[in-house]
Design a protein around this motif. Structure first.
Motif, short mmCIF file in Angstrom:
data_model
loop_
_atom_site.label_atom_id
_atom_site.label_comp_id
_atom_site.label_asym_id
_atom_site.label_seq_id
_atom_site.Cartn_x
_atom_site.Cartn_y
_atom_site.Cartn_z
N GLY A 32 0.93 -1.25 0.07
CA GLY A 32 -0.20 0.10 0.04
C GLY A 32 0.96 1.18 -0.04
N ARG A 33 0.29 2.21 0.32
CA ARG A 33 1.08 3.60 0.56
C ARG A 33 1.22 3.88 2.01
NH1 ARG A 33 -2.48 3.21 -2.98
NH2 ARG A 33 -2.05 3.33 -5.17
N VAL A 35 1.70 7.04 4.51
CA VAL A 35 1.86 8.38 4.20
C VAL A 35 2.35 8.88 5.73
CG1 VAL A 35 0.22 10.56 4.16
CG2 VAL A 35 -0.15 8.50 2.97
N VAL A 44 4.78 10.47 1.04
CA VAL A 44 3.81 9.10 0.57
C VAL A 44 5.08 8.20 -0.19
CG1 VAL A 44 1.99 8.34 -0.94
CG2 VAL A 44 1.96 10.59 0.39
N CYS A 45 4.78 7.05 0.25
CA CYS A 45 5.70 5.89 -0.46
C CYS A 45 5.10 4.58 -0.40
CB CYS A 45 7.07 6.04 0.25
SG CYS A 45 7.22 5.41 1.99
N PRO A 46 5.47 3.77 -1.49
CA PRO A 46 5.05 2.36 -1.33
C PRO A 46 5.57 1.81 -0.17
CG PRO A 46 6.34 2.74 -3.21
CD PRO A 46 6.33 4.07 -2.60
N GLN A 63 12.54 -2.18 4.15
CA GLN A 63 12.35 -0.85 3.83
C GLN A 63 13.25 0.37 4.53
OE1 GLN A 63 7.59 -0.99 2.47
NE2 GLN A 63 8.12 -1.75 4.44
N VAL A 76 -1.81 4.33 6.36
CA VAL A 76 -1.54 3.44 5.23
C VAL A 76 -2.63 3.33 4.44
CG1 VAL A 76 -1.33 0.87 5.03
CG2 VAL A 76 0.07 1.96 6.81
N HIS A 77 -2.66 3.47 3.27
CA HIS A 77 -3.58 3.77 2.05
C HIS A 77 -3.57 2.40 1.36
CE1 HIS A 77 -6.51 5.27 -0.78
NE2 HIS A 77 -5.80 4.62 -1.62
N ALA A 78 -4.62 1.81 1.19
CA ALA A 78 -4.38 0.58 0.02
C ALA A 78 -5.81 0.74 -0.77
CB ALA A 78 -4.51 -0.80 0.72
N THR A 89 -11.24 1.48 -1.85
CA THR A 89 -10.05 2.01 -1.38
C THR A 89 -10.20 2.35 0.21
OG1 THR A 89 -8.67 4.37 -1.32
CG2 THR A 89 -11.27 4.28 -1.69
N THR A 91 -8.25 3.80 4.04
CA THR A 91 -7.17 4.28 4.46
C THR A 91 -7.19 4.28 6.06
OG1 THR A 91 -7.03 6.15 2.85
CG2 THR A 91 -5.88 6.53 5.05
#
Length: 132
Positions: A32-33, A35, A44-46, A63, A76-78, A89, A91
């Motif tokens: 996901g991303r 934030v 923001v990163c994968p 990571q 965390v956004h997916a 979606t 978050t």
């Protein structure tokens, strides 16, 4: 104990999903991303993550570029996307905790801001995750 972090979430019709549906989706998702704030700027990163029960675990050994996020409010956004738009979606927002080589957004943490559905403040929806 406080309730788990509540994510912002919608399905392909724009309707909110239940918390249970959201967590079920997150349990199937591995990327996901992330934030967070870095030097007072949004970042923001994968990121790879695992959802276990109502916790999000982010391994830092895979990571190493991640800064120390302990105590920060992070998200965390997916999602799952198609050619016509998002199928769903989610978050999840909470306070970061470090345990060894893992960042955790744990049940019992709450965000300072209410979750949003399609960018509008709304009732706490459920969590889900999405494979890429």
């Amino acid at each position: 104990m406080s309730p788990p972090p509540e994510p912002a979430v919608t399905d392909q019709t724009g309707q909110p999903l239940t918390s249970r549906q959201c967590w079920q989706l997150l349990h199937r998702t591995a990327v996901g991303r992330l934030v967070y704030t870095h030097h007072a700027l949004p970042a923001v990163c994968p990121a790879r993550f695992t959802a276990i029960a109502t916790r999000i675990l982010i391994p830092t050994t895979e990571q190493p570029w991640l800064p120390d996020l302990t105590g920060q409010v992070i998200a965390v956004h997916a999602d799952e996307l198609s050619d016509t738009g998002p199928l769903w979606t989610v978050t999840v927002v909470g306070h970061a905790q470090h345990q060894g080589d893992i960042i955790i957004i744990a049940a019992g943490t709450q965000s300072a801001t209410p979750p949003a559905i399609d960018g509008r403040p709304g009732p706490p929806p459920d969590v889900k995750q999405n494979p890429f």
